[in-house]
Design a protein around this motif. Structure first.
Motif, short mmCIF file in Angstrom:
data_model
loop_
_atom_site.label_atom_id
_atom_site.label_comp_id
_atom_site.label_asym_id
_atom_site.label_seq_id
_atom_site.Cartn_x
_atom_site.Cartn_y
_atom_site.Cartn_z
N ASP A 9 -9.18 -6.13 -10.13
CA ASP A 9 -8.47 -4.92 -9.76
C ASP A 9 -8.25 -4.01 -10.97
OD1 ASP A 9 -6.61 -6.37 -11.19
OD2 ASP A 9 -4.92 -5.68 -9.96
N ARG A 33 -5.59 8.29 -13.98
CA ARG A 33 -5.36 8.50 -15.41
C ARG A 33 -6.67 8.41 -16.18
NH1 ARG A 33 -0.57 5.33 -14.42
NH2 ARG A 33 -1.59 3.42 -15.16
N LEU A 65 10.76 10.04 -9.00
CA LEU A 65 10.40 9.72 -10.39
C LEU A 65 11.32 10.50 -11.33
CD1 LEU A 65 6.54 9.81 -10.08
CD2 LEU A 65 7.93 7.82 -10.63
N ALA A 87 4.36 4.80 -12.35
CA ALA A 87 3.44 5.43 -11.40
C ALA A 87 2.73 4.37 -10.57
CB ALA A 87 2.43 6.29 -12.15
N ASP A 88 2.26 3.30 -11.25
CA ASP A 88 1.56 2.23 -10.52
C ASP A 88 2.49 1.58 -9.50
OD1 ASP A 88 -0.56 2.84 -12.08
OD2 ASP A 88 -0.60 0.96 -13.22
N ARG A 116 -4.13 -12.96 -11.16
CA ARG A 116 -4.53 -11.65 -11.67
C ARG A 116 -3.49 -11.10 -12.65
NH1 ARG A 116 -5.73 -8.73 -6.66
NH2 ARG A 116 -7.92 -9.29 -6.48
N SER A 125 -1.79 10.31 -10.52
CA SER A 125 -1.53 9.55 -11.74
C SER A 125 -0.04 9.30 -11.91
CB SER A 125 -2.09 10.28 -12.96
OG SER A 125 -1.24 11.34 -13.32
N LYS A 126 0.80 10.17 -11.32
CA LYS A 126 2.25 9.98 -11.46
C LYS A 126 2.78 9.00 -10.42
CE LYS A 126 3.59 14.14 -13.84
NZ LYS A 126 4.10 15.51 -13.69
N GLY A 127 1.93 8.60 -9.49
CA GLY A 127 2.36 7.57 -8.54
C GLY A 127 2.55 8.08 -7.13
N TYR A 128 2.18 9.33 -6.85
CA TYR A 128 2.29 9.83 -5.48
C TYR A 128 1.07 9.40 -4.69
CZ TYR A 128 6.10 12.64 -7.28
OH TYR A 128 7.26 13.03 -7.85
N THR A 129 1.28 9.09 -3.41
CA THR A 129 0.15 8.69 -2.57
C THR A 129 -0.54 9.95 -2.03
OG1 THR A 129 1.57 8.58 -0.64
CG2 THR A 129 1.25 6.54 -1.89
N LEU A 134 -10.67 -4.42 -2.68
CA LEU A 134 -10.32 -5.68 -3.32
C LEU A 134 -10.47 -6.78 -2.30
CD1 LEU A 134 -7.25 -4.62 -5.48
CD2 LEU A 134 -9.64 -4.89 -6.16
N ARG A 179 5.22 2.78 -8.17
CA ARG A 179 5.59 3.68 -7.07
C ARG A 179 4.47 3.78 -6.04
NH1 ARG A 179 5.39 8.43 -4.64
NH2 ARG A 179 7.36 9.32 -3.94
N ALA A 180 3.23 3.97 -6.53
CA ALA A 180 2.11 4.12 -5.61
C ALA A 180 1.99 2.90 -4.70
CB ALA A 180 0.82 4.33 -6.40
N GLU A 188 1.35 11.89 0.59
CA GLU A 188 2.49 12.59 -0.03
C GLU A 188 2.02 13.88 -0.69
OE1 GLU A 188 5.99 9.79 -1.70
OE2 GLU A 188 4.00 9.33 -2.54
N PRO A 201 -3.27 5.33 -9.20
CA PRO A 201 -2.77 6.06 -10.38
C PRO A 201 -3.55 5.72 -11.65
CG PRO A 201 -0.95 5.15 -9.13
CD PRO A 201 -2.21 4.60 -8.51
N SER A 202 -3.86 4.44 -11.83
CA SER A 202 -4.52 4.09 -13.10
C SER A 202 -5.94 4.67 -13.15
CB SER A 202 -4.55 2.58 -13.29
OG SER A 202 -5.19 1.96 -12.19
#
Lengths: 219, 608
Positions: free
Chosen positions: A86, A132, B503, B482-483, B464, A169-173, A104, B485-486, A176, A128-129
């Motif tokens: 992942d 980024r 956030l 961010a991770d 993992r 990247s800030k975590g919003y889906t 996954l 929260r998502a 959203e 998000p990752s």
């Protein structure tokens, strides 16, 4: 609609349940199985695929090779990486090579089926990752652009695409973000597709420049 | 260099002293040729000659002895106490002096090899016992060579005017002449020998600088030529001496040309070879010439060699002028003086000028050579100093570079250790995924038992995270949030629970270790699983706060809360207990507040 689906997976048990799952999601599809990169490459030469589900770590190489081969031979095929990893270090190169999304393996069956349906409907996933990584990739691209003097026009993200990326990247889906920007789920998905496409384009240009620099390709 | 000029000027001043003469000057004598060693009879001296008598003019071609007879009265001013002396400026090559028939002075051997006094003045005391108050008879036998038999007029036979008087009065003239023609030559000879030797040592250490070798040899050659004033009794016959002198001069001319070309950095092997050949030709020409013509042949060679050296000098001066060397004018002056000296010498040799009191070439040319040599030494010293400084600088740079290399190497090996550790971690991670991961995955997807496949999935998830804790690098807190929260919003969304996770507005600069990220992720996932599975909540609120040392997550739901019974059950399933345990491992804490009907609040605080 009859679909040709490539399934590359070396573990027989996993391949079996994957096949069952794919058959459930796409009942009319014809599934072509391969356990090795070489087998998969052989299939891509003779069969025109609509979807490819590709494992990464295989005994004779990486599924990324098949992603690249499909990108070059059958640009319209949707390559989806199916992996146990992942982390970005595995996923990002696959996306750069032209993969459209990733699954996954250990996710519950229903979730995988759902994601697969959404992907084939044109909604690629974006974490998000990964976002980024994409942002820093394009930032580096922008810095490098003037010196690399590639012939093609520089590939840049539009303002909206960047906006979507930053929010992811800030975590919003994605839903959203659609709400925040007053955009439909569909439009957001199009942006993400665009971002992946551009990521692949810049990565190829970069690879070409690098190959040229190393003297692998002539003038 | 300036000091040397001053010194020269001082010497010239000294030379212009005024001589007083209360003495008898004798400017004519009776003479007869031949009759070596035998005092001629009273009437056997038919020829009246004036003194000085230059054989080249009065008896050309005569080789051997000539007798001179002079009569004189003792000077009236001489007191009984004063010693009378005879002063002879020049008698070449050798002489015996007899007073009233008694031998009072012998200059050495009168037969071959004949002693040589051509360059030195003589002051001969006349013993009082032999001096008559009446008329005295002075007989001088001169043994000399015809001009044709010698290479330079300075060694041709002859006798100067004579002076007889008190020794104190004659001493002054003698000393002056002796100073210039003997002492100066001796001193410069010593100087040149020392300089030449030093330059030879230098050239031995710097084989590339051949001009040092040439100049050294040149200096030694000049010193050698001044040997005649040290050693009047050379055990060589006249012809051999002349032969050697011409040969040495031709070698010195070759050395001079080589030196000049070498110093102008235009040394040529061809020229050197030609000059060497010339030396051989000179020797051959001397061997095959009839003895009478020696002077002519030698003079011709001297002119040829002077022309060669002059050409080399002009070439050299042109080169150093092109190089804008500050040496140009001093060198031009020195060489100009040398040229002037040679022209003067040429005039003397050809008989155009009467011989001078001082022999300019043999006195001043070594001096000029000394000047050039000193300049060379000075330049060499400076070059040496510059080289030394360069070397020191170079050494410093090398030391710097070595230190830099060592530093880089240390960094590189540190990096290599880090890289190999990293590689090893990645290998372990890959093995875990490929082996354990694949097996767990098979269980997840092939087990009919939902509980077992869930456990296997959780185990896979755990694995993992462990791998991530093992291989992961510290990450930005903002990225971690961010991770989280998502994931939370996606999972809650799938379970139809409304997620409210704001956030923080400010940019967060803190970083989180991989371990803290992994453990917090596990705690968060466990909390979410509990909310989704057990709480029956419709809303979940998450708040994040950070300060300098900690960050905290507050997860609040509006579910039914944890009953005591449920709580103990959760604990048994390692749920809440393991959350607390993980928080403790991070030196943080996890507080769970719950009451039936009031939902649950989980407060997690983790140090940064």
């Amino acid at each position: 609609m009859t679909q040709n689906i490539l399934l590359l997976e070396d573990l027989p048990e996993i391949r079996a349940w994957m096949k069952a799952l794919v058959t459930r999601v796409f009942p009319k599809s014809r599934i072509h199985e391969a356990a090795l990169v070489q087998d998969a490459l052989g299939l891509t030469a003779s069969i025109k695929f609509d979807l490819a589900l590709l494992d990464l770590g295989l005994p004779d190489g990486s599924g990324v090779e098949v992603v690249e081969a499909l990108r070059d031979r059958q640009p319209e095929v949707q390559s989806v990486v199916v992996t146990i990893h992942d982390d970005d270090d595995h996923l990002f190169p696959a996306l750069q090579a032209g993969a459209f999304g990733y699954l996954l393996k250990d996710q519950p069956r229903e979730l995988i089926a759902d994601q697969l349906r959404r992907m084939s409907a044109g909604e690629p996933p974006l974490s998000p990752s990964i976002a980024r990584r994409v942002i820093s990739h394009f930032a580096a691209q922008a810095v490098r652009k003037p010196s690399s003097s590639s012939k093609a026009a520089p590939v840049v993200l539009t303002e909206r695409e960047t906006e979507v990326l930053v929010r992811v990247s800030k975590g919003y889906t994605l839903p959203e973000i659609g709400d925040q920007l007053n955009l439909s789920r569909h439009t957001i998905a199009d942006y993400v597709k665009q971002i992946y496409r551009k990521l692949n384009v810049t990565s190829r240009a970069e690879a070409a420049v690098e190959a040229h620099r190393l003297g692998l390709v002539g003038e | 260099m300036r000091h040397l000029f001053k010194l020269l000027a001082l010497w010239l001043l000294l030379a212009t002293g005024v001589a007083q003469a209360t003495t008898v000057s004798i400017t004519s004598a009776l003479s007869v040729d031949g009759g070596a060693g035998r005092l001629p009879a009273a009437g056997a001296l038919p020829q009246q000659v004036s003194l000085p008598d230059d054989w080249a003019l009065t008896r050309p071609g005569h080789d051997g002895s000539v007798w001179y007879r002079v009569r004189f009265n003792a000077p009236s001013s001489a007191t009984d106490n004063e010693l009378l002396s005879l002063y002879i400026e020049r008698a070449c090559s050798n002489l015996d002096v007899r007073l009233n028939g008694r031998l009072i002075f012998s200059g050495g051997r009168m037969t071959e090899p004949v002693s040589n006094h051509c360059y030195r003045p003589l002051l001969i005391a006349l013993p009082s016992a032999l001096v008559s108050s009446q008329v005295n008879l002075l007989d001088i036998e001169v043994r000399g060579y015809a001009l044709g038999h010698v290479a330079t007029r300075a060694r041709a036979g002859g006798l100067s005017a004579l002076r007889i008087g008190p020794q104190s009065e004659l001493m002054e003239a003698y000393a002056r002449r002796n100073f210039w023609n003997v002492i100066t030559v001796q001193v410069t000879g010593i100087g040149l020998l020392a300089l030449g030797g030093f330059l030879l040592v230098l050239s031995w250490m710097n084989r590339k600088e051949t001009f040092l070798l040439h100049f050294g040899l040149l200096s030694v050659g000049f010193a050698l030529m001044s040997m005649r004033v040290w050693w009047s009794d050379l055990p060589l016959n006249g012809r051999t001496v002349e032969f050697a002198a011409v040969l040495v001069w031709s070698a010195m001319a070759a050395l001079a040309v080589n030196f000049l070309l070498g110093h102008a950095r235009t040394a040529s092997k061809k020229v050197s070879g030609a000059l060497l050949l010339q030396c051989a030709v000179v020797a051959a020409s001397l061997l095959f010439t009839s003895p009478e013509r020696l002077f002519m042949v030698a003079s011709t060679w001297f002119v040829v060699m002077a022309l060669e050296v002059s050409a080399a000098v002009v070439w050299y001066l042109r080169k150093i002028r092109q190089a804008r060397s500050e040496d140009f004018w001093p060198m031009a002056l020195t060489f100009g003086a040398m040229g002037g000296l040679f022209l003067l010498e040429l005039a003397l040799q050809s008989g155009l000028l009467r011989p001078l009191a001082i022999h300019p070439w043999s006195v001043f040319s070594p001096l000029l050579l000394l000047v050039i040599g000193s300049r060379l030494l000075l330049l060499f010293g400076r070059a040496l100093q510059a080289a030394e400084i360069n070397r020191a600088q170079l050494e410093a740079r090398v030391a710097e570079a070595s230190a830099e290399i060592e530093r880089s190497f240390a960094q590189l090996s540190a990096l290599r250790v880090e890289q190999s550790t990293d590689k090893e971690r990645k290998r372990i991670a890959a093995d875990l995924h490929d082996d354990l991961g694949a097996k767990l995955l098979t269980i997840v997807h092939t087990s009919d038992n939902e509980r077992i496949s869930t456990l296997a999935r959780e185990a896979l998830e755990e694995m993992r995270l462990s791998v991530r804790g093992l291989t992961g690098k510290p990450m930005q807190l903002a990225d971690a949030l961010a991770d989280w929260r998502a994931e939370a919003v996606a999972r809650l969304g799938q379970a139809n629970i409304e997620a409210d996770w704001k956030l923080p507005a400010d940019e967060l600069a803190q970083t989180l270790s991989a371990r803290a990220f992994v453990q917090t992720t596990r705690i968060l996932r466990e909390s979410l699983s509990n909310i989704i599975k057990h709480s029956g909540a419709s809303q979940c609120k998450v708040r994040v706060t950070t300060d300098a040392e900690n960050f905290s997550l507050v997860i609040q739901d509006n579910g039914k809360g944890i009953s005591l019974e449920l709580g103990s059950k959760l604990d048994r399933g390692h749920g809440i207990a393991s959350m607390k345990h993980r928080a403790k491992q991070l030196q943080g804490q996890c507080l769970i507040e719950s009451a039936p009907g009031y939902g649950t609040v989980i407060r997690l605080t983790v140090p940064l």
